[in-house]
Design a protein around this motif. Sequence first.
Motif, PDB file in Angstrom:
ATOM      1  N   GLU A 285       4.659 -13.761  12.547  1.00  0.00           N
ATOM      2  CA  GLU A 285       4.197 -12.899  13.339  1.00  0.00           C
ATOM      3  C   GLU A 285       4.494 -11.645  13.320  1.00  0.00           C
ATOM      4  N   GLU A 286       5.713 -11.172  12.663  1.00  0.00           N
ATOM      5  CA  GLU A 286       6.281  -9.947  12.243  1.00  0.00           C
ATOM      6  C   GLU A 286       5.248  -9.304  11.158  1.00  0.00           C
ATOM      7  N   LEU A 287       5.051 -10.294  10.290  1.00  0.00           N
ATOM      8  CA  LEU A 287       3.900  -9.902   8.973  1.00  0.00           C
ATOM      9  C   LEU A 287       2.558  -9.402   9.534  1.00  0.00           C
ATOM     10  N   ILE A 288       2.017 -10.557  10.010  1.00  0.00           N
ATOM     11  CA  ILE A 288       0.493 -10.291  10.337  1.00  0.00           C
ATOM     12  C   ILE A 288       0.211  -9.253  11.370  1.00  0.00           C
ATOM     13  N   GLY A 289      -0.716  -8.369  10.665  1.00  0.00           N
ATOM     14  CA  GLY A 289      -1.245  -7.020  11.319  1.00  0.00           C
ATOM     15  C   GLY A 289      -0.538  -5.847  10.783  1.00  0.00           C
ATOM     16  N   LYS A 290       0.433  -6.133   9.697  1.00  0.00           N
ATOM     17  CA  LYS A 290       1.240  -4.993   9.340  1.00  0.00           C
ATOM     18  C   LYS A 290       0.658  -4.826   7.942  1.00  0.00           C
ATOM     19  N   ASP A 291       0.629  -3.916   7.023  1.00  0.00           N
ATOM     20  CA  ASP A 291       0.395  -3.776   5.713  1.00  0.00           C
ATOM     21  C   ASP A 291       1.970  -3.979   5.042  1.00  0.00           C
ATOM     22  N   HIS A 292       1.688  -4.212   3.753  1.00  0.00           N
ATOM     23  CA  HIS A 292       2.908  -4.280   2.634  1.00  0.00           C
ATOM     24  C   HIS A 292       3.898  -3.385   2.504  1.00  0.00           C
ATOM     25  N   ARG A 293       3.659  -2.283   3.402  1.00  0.00           N
ATOM     26  CA  ARG A 293       4.740  -1.144   3.392  1.00  0.00           C
ATOM     27  C   ARG A 293       5.938  -1.511   4.172  1.00  0.00           C
ATOM     28  N   ILE A 294       5.746  -2.670   4.778  1.00  0.00           N
ATOM     29  CA  ILE A 294       6.859  -3.452   5.711  1.00  0.00           C
ATOM     30  C   ILE A 294       8.067  -3.919   4.542  1.00  0.00           C
ATOM     31  N   ILE A 295       7.523  -4.213   3.274  1.00  0.00           N
ATOM     32  CA  ILE A 295       8.545  -4.811   2.379  1.00  0.00           C
ATOM     33  C   ILE A 295       8.638  -3.820   1.304  1.00  0.00           C
ATOM     34  N   ASN A 296       8.438  -2.641   1.421  1.00  0.00           N
ATOM     35  CA  ASN A 296       8.268  -1.706   0.225  1.00  0.00           C
ATOM     36  C   ASN A 296       9.874  -1.293  -0.024  1.00  0.00           C
ATOM     37  N   SER A 297      10.145  -1.528  -1.282  1.00  0.00           N
ATOM     38  CA  SER A 297      11.676  -1.192  -1.476  1.00  0.00           C
ATOM     39  C   SER A 297      11.914   0.371  -2.087  1.00  0.00           C
ATOM     40  N   ALA A 298      10.737   0.992  -2.179  1.00  0.00           N
ATOM     41  CA  ALA A 298      11.028   2.457  -2.611  1.00  0.00           C
ATOM     42  C   ALA A 298      11.357   2.420  -4.259  1.00  0.00           C
ATOM     43  N   PHE A 299      11.268   1.350  -4.852  1.00  0.00           N
ATOM     44  CA  PHE A 299      11.558   1.487  -6.267  1.00  0.00           C
ATOM     45  C   PHE A 299      10.368   2.127  -7.025  1.00  0.00           C
ATOM     46  N   HIS A 300       9.260   1.946  -6.897  1.00  0.00           N
ATOM     47  CA  HIS A 300       7.874   2.177  -7.656  1.00  0.00           C
ATOM     48  C   HIS A 300       7.521   3.587  -6.835  1.00  0.00           C
ATOM     49  N   SER A 301       6.816   4.162  -7.910  1.00  0.00           N
ATOM     50  CA  SER A 301       6.314   5.315  -7.477  1.00  0.00           C
ATOM     51  C   SER A 301       5.087   5.464  -6.765  1.00  0.00           C
ATOM     52  N   LYS A 302       4.799   6.516  -6.148  1.00  0.00           N
ATOM     53  CA  LYS A 302       3.308   6.522  -5.309  1.00  0.00           C
ATOM     54  C   LYS A 302       2.406   6.349  -6.403  1.00  0.00           C
ATOM     55  N   GLU A 303       2.355   7.037  -7.492  1.00  0.00           N
ATOM     56  CA  GLU A 303       1.295   6.702  -8.609  1.00  0.00           C
ATOM     57  C   GLU A 303       1.007   5.124  -8.791  1.00  0.00           C
ATOM     58  N   PHE A 304       2.133   4.497  -8.950  1.00  0.00           N
ATOM     59  CA  PHE A 304       2.270   3.077  -9.212  1.00  0.00           C
ATOM     60  C   PHE A 304       1.442   2.399  -8.230  1.00  0.00           C
ATOM     61  N   PHE A 305       1.651   2.670  -6.847  1.00  0.00           N
ATOM     62  CA  PHE A 305       0.749   2.031  -5.840  1.00  0.00           C
ATOM     63  C   PHE A 305      -0.762   2.585  -6.032  1.00  0.00           C
TER      64      PHE A 305
END
Length: 570
Positions: A285-305
């Motif tokens: 219920e917490e995940l559905i309706g959200k995008d994957h930014r909810i689990i983004n670790s900030a490890f990867h660069s914006k260019e990566f995504f």
Amino acid sequence: MDWNEVNSYTQTTPDLSGGTILIDRDGIISYANDRADALFGYAKNGLREKQITSILPEFNFTQTKPSSMLNARAKHNQGTTFMICVISTPLTLEKKNFYMLEIHLPKTQHPVLAQVNELRELKIALDESTIVAYTDDKGIITYVNEKFCEISKYSAEELIGHTHRMVNSGFHSKVFFEELWRTISSGNVWHGEIRNKAKDGTFYWVDTTIVPFLNESGEPYKYLAIRKDITHYKQVVEDLNKSMQELVDLKFALDTSSIVAITDHKGFIKFVNDKFSKISKYSKEELIGKDHRIINSAFHSKEFFKDLWRTISSGNVWKGEIKNQAKDGSYYWVDTTIVPFLDDYGKPYQYLAIRYEITERKKAEEELQNMMTKIIDIQEEERKRLSRNLHDGIGQNLYSHLISINLLQSQIGHPLLDHMQQEATELIEEVRRISQELRPSVLDDLGLVPAIRSYLLRYSDHYKIDVQFDCYLHSRLTANKEITIYRIIQEALTNIRKYAKTNEAYVTIRELDSLIRVLIEDKGKGFVLNETKRGVGLFSMEERARAVNGEIHIQTNIGEGTKIILEVPL
């Protein structure tokens, strides 16, 4: 009778609702009145000279009893068919034999015949589209149509007089047929699907309706079985069921082994399986309706995504490794494959992400990388120590001996002293060369660029290979990055000397916005990259690059030389 009498007859006879047609013995229409032309959809005199089979394709006038009324299927000029009544009368005109056909419309002139024709039309329709059989009250076949013979591959003579056990496939149980007979022998209609077996051993399915005909006592005296061939339909259903089962099995396998998520075309989560919730520590219920930014670790660069989205939104599959952050703040790594689902216009309407957890593997890789970095650091420290010992120890002793030899030479002239002086000089030079290769002091004292220039000068003089050097660095780098770049250039030039068979090479260092790019290139013989065993030198370069979070890329081919590209982040 002459032609005038024929014309007078057709114009004055009031009971001819259709018309009159005169044909010769070859079936050619010699005469047709206006009503006949209109009935079959022709203009006046339009039927003359036509073959009678063009309007009465099934009518055999040569075998018709004189003055007998027959039902026949007629064909209209526009292609439609309809039923008529025909009275055929032979006559002689001008010593020639003809047949006069009187055409009646059954529904307007003959009510009883109209009902007969409707039944006949029904039978024709059934025979054209349906498998038909009659049996007596005991199930003995008394009639089969052509479609029954066609699908069963038995002739009518082989079927009539036998029961339907002739086409029994053995697929259905005895209880199945007992229930069938219980139904129809009670005077009720039975409907169901039956798998039969043809004469050649092939199987076919029929959608079957069996209708009992009842006598005055309400008991069946015969049965009409009407069947539709549904073999193709059953095969489609079977294939569909197999496909559905395969999909169910695939889903089960994925849910058991993989982390699965489905998003819409904008990246909003529509579905996650239990493994996704377990590893992310978020509920569905917490995940559905959200995008994957909810689990983004900030490890990867914006260019990566950006590159990820550019790939999948173009309809291409993306594969890579992503570091995510769970709800409790812990990190985990997943090997990810994202598959776009495309609509009729080739545009993605949803994405399927399949992931495998690789956290432990990444930890092992990180530990291994740290270990390799420590080994490289220890190796460099040992090289540095050996270089100093050679330079300050053996080198200084040899230099002292050279001074002593020179002093003796000034006092005593002897060929042996000249030889000793030459040997001492060569030993000093060799010790200096080894010391420089182990760890050039200029690298620590002055930095990367002077060290490389000094190395290239000695390299060109010693191996007679001209190396062009271009460098665009704005400032000094960290010690680890400088020694990494130096060692990789050193190793690459060693490989050029050993294998390239060339007398020219190029070294370029450029500082870009976020990285240092080093290019070592030759125009030598090249090699096939995937077919060549990776030696210690290349392995050493790759490990050194990884130790500073850099990457090594090799471009080569037979006869086209080799490029080694090192990229080190700033």
